[in-house]
Design an enzyme around this catalytic site. Structure first.
Site, PDB file in Angstrom:
ATOM      1  N   CYS A  50       0.836  -1.198   0.000  1.00  0.00           N
ATOM      2  CA  CYS A  50       0.000   0.000   0.000  1.00  0.00           C
ATOM      3  C   CYS A  50       0.876   1.255   0.000  1.00  0.00           C
ATOM      4  O   CYS A  50       1.913   1.287  -0.668  1.00  0.00           O
ATOM      5  CB  CYS A  50      -0.972  -0.017   1.173  1.00  0.00           C
ATOM      6  SG  CYS A  50      -2.288   1.202   1.036  1.00  0.00           S
ATOM      7  N   ASP A  96      -3.023   1.027  10.394  1.00  0.00           N
ATOM      8  CA  ASP A  96      -4.198   1.883  10.587  1.00  0.00           C
ATOM      9  C   ASP A  96      -4.613   1.845  12.050  1.00  0.00           C
ATOM     10  O   ASP A  96      -5.005   2.856  12.629  1.00  0.00           O
ATOM     11  CB  ASP A  96      -5.346   1.445   9.675  1.00  0.00           C
ATOM     12  CG  ASP A  96      -5.056   1.834   8.234  1.00  0.00           C
ATOM     13  OD1 ASP A  96      -4.341   1.091   7.547  1.00  0.00           O
ATOM     14  OD2 ASP A  96      -5.492   2.923   7.831  1.00  0.00           O
TER      15      ASP A  96
HETATM   16  P1  RI2 Z   1       0.445   6.056   7.130  1.00  0.00           P
HETATM   17  C1  RI2 Z   1      -3.483   3.409   4.604  1.00  0.00           C
HETATM   18  O1  RI2 Z   1      -4.857   3.277   4.474  1.00  0.00           O
HETATM   19  C2  RI2 Z   1      -2.779   2.076   4.461  1.00  0.00           C
HETATM   20  O2  RI2 Z   1      -3.465   0.998   5.053  1.00  0.00           O
HETATM   21  C3  RI2 Z   1      -1.494   2.400   5.161  1.00  0.00           C
HETATM   22  O3  RI2 Z   1      -0.750   1.252   5.510  1.00  0.00           O
HETATM   23  C4  RI2 Z   1      -2.023   3.135   6.375  1.00  0.00           C
HETATM   24  O4  RI2 Z   1      -3.078   3.944   5.863  1.00  0.00           O
HETATM   25  C5  RI2 Z   1      -1.041   3.917   7.160  1.00  0.00           C
HETATM   26  O5  RI2 Z   1      -0.565   5.021   6.454  1.00  0.00           O
HETATM   27  P2  RI2 Z   1      -5.722   3.983   3.282  1.00  0.00           P
HETATM   28  O6  RI2 Z   1      -6.081   5.358   3.804  1.00  0.00           O
HETATM   29  O7  RI2 Z   1      -0.246   6.682   8.291  1.00  0.00           O
HETATM   30  O8  RI2 Z   1      -4.945   4.023   2.021  1.00  0.00           O
HETATM   31  O9  RI2 Z   1       1.687   5.279   7.568  1.00  0.00           O
HETATM   32  O10 RI2 Z   1      -6.942   3.104   3.190  1.00  0.00           O
HETATM   33  O11 RI2 Z   1       0.745   7.030   6.021  1.00  0.00           O
END
Ligand code: RI2
Length: 309
Positions: free
Chosen positions: A127, A196
């Site tokens: 991701c 998350d």
């Molecule tokens: P940071 C994202 O969720 C991903 O799951 C990623 O690993 C997590 O947030 C943490 O991101 P989405 O918003 O806080 O893309 O480390 O569903 O940037």
């Protein structure tokens, strides 16, 4: 309700603002804006308006506890204020502090985690996590030769953001499809993913597919690291609450007419990785085992707060 609150909630919902850390900072700053623009003088009214603003933001996405923690840190102490001017200033100061500490935590995680990358290592990420990328980019900026396999992360394809970011930083980056994870794991020295939510017993809730990376890493004896600021630790899970796994619309997976009518589409966007697959959680307070999460949360919240619950 102010347009900024609705606007921020909508941007989080449609993922124009995304990433667990970023949505927490955006939500917190939206409350600060709300406080800055508040012109009323009735304290009771202010508290109830602030509470509904907070609830509107909280309803935008259900899984990342960073949003809950960020918003609660922003309104902390406001009930003890004597008037709306004092309360608004407190909300603004809280939001600025939360945002600054959140960004600083990502940097600290980068410095700590980079020590786990050796010169010549190949790592995998999933991701698009600013905390995980901070680790990889810090190692690269220290002159280490690090190669990265980044998953596409269907259906939203956040992996494309990751490869652009890493490429721009000068990191040797390869994009893979999610189903290539097990094949590629043989060439990998360590996995770094974001978070998350982390539960009180240390399980990781992160982008769908994370648990598959963890499983493949365990099988290949590859280290699996979670990069997580401590505001992704969920206090509610201490009291037995389950983490809600967000399900998003079918439109993110298939276009209209692509599959026969009557075929159902299931699109959960997060999954849970059990503690036994996690080698360490890299936080701004240092590296810790999943088993240390409960103790860390108790120290951060204070035992009294827990008993009052
Ligand atoms: P940071 C994202 O969720 C991903 O799951 C990623 O690993 C997590 O947030 C943490 O991101 P989405 O918003 O806080 O893309 O480390 O569903 O940037």
């Amino acid at each position: 309700m102010s347009n900024d609150i609705e606007g921020t909630a909508a941007a989080i919902r449609d993922m124009s603002i995304r990433g667990a850390g970023k949505i927490a900072r955006a939500g917190s700053m939206a409350l600060a804006d709300f406080a800055r623009r508040y012109s009323g003088t009735d304290m009771e009214r202010f508290l109830s308006d602030l509470d509904s603003a907070k609830r509107t933001l909280l309803e935008s996405r259900p899984t990342a506890v960073s949003l809950w923690n960020g918003l609660h840190a922003t309104v902390r102490g406001v009930e003890e204020c004597r008037d709306t001017g004092e309360a608004a200033s407190l909300v603004i100061a809280n939001a600025e502090r939360f945002s600054a500490q959140s960004l600083e935590a990502v940097e600290t995680i980068g410095r700590i985690g980079a020590k786990r990358i050796r010169d010549g290592d190949t790592v995998m990420t999933h991701c698009n996590s600013s905390a995980a990328l901070s680790v990889i980019k810090t190692a690269h900026s220290q002159g280490k030769d690090v190669k990265v396999f980044a998953t596409e992360s269907r259906p939203w394809r956040q992996g494309l953001l990751t490869v652009r970011d890493l490429h721009q930083a000068g990191v040797d980056t390869t994009l893979i499809i999610d189903s290539a994870v097990r094949t590629v794991m043989k060439r990998v020295d360590a996995v770094f993913v974001g978070a998350d939510t982390i539960t009180s017993h240390g399980a990781l809730i992160n982008k769908i597919g994370t648990s598959q990376l963890a499983l493949a890493a365990k099988e290949a004896r590859v280290q699996f690291y979670v990069c997580s600021e401590t505001y992704k630790f969920s206090p509610m899970t201490i009291f037995g609450d389950m983490v809600t796994i967000e399900e998003r619309g079918s439109g993110e997976m298939v276009r209209e007419g692509e599959i026969p009518e009557g075929v159902k589409v299931f699109n959960p966007v997060f999954d849970s990785t059990p503690t036994e697959y996690i080698d360490a959680i890299i936080t701004e307070l240092g590296m810790m085992s999943p088993g240390s999460v409960y103790g860390t949360m108790v120290r951060m919240l204070g035992e009294r707060a827990l008993r009052a619950e």
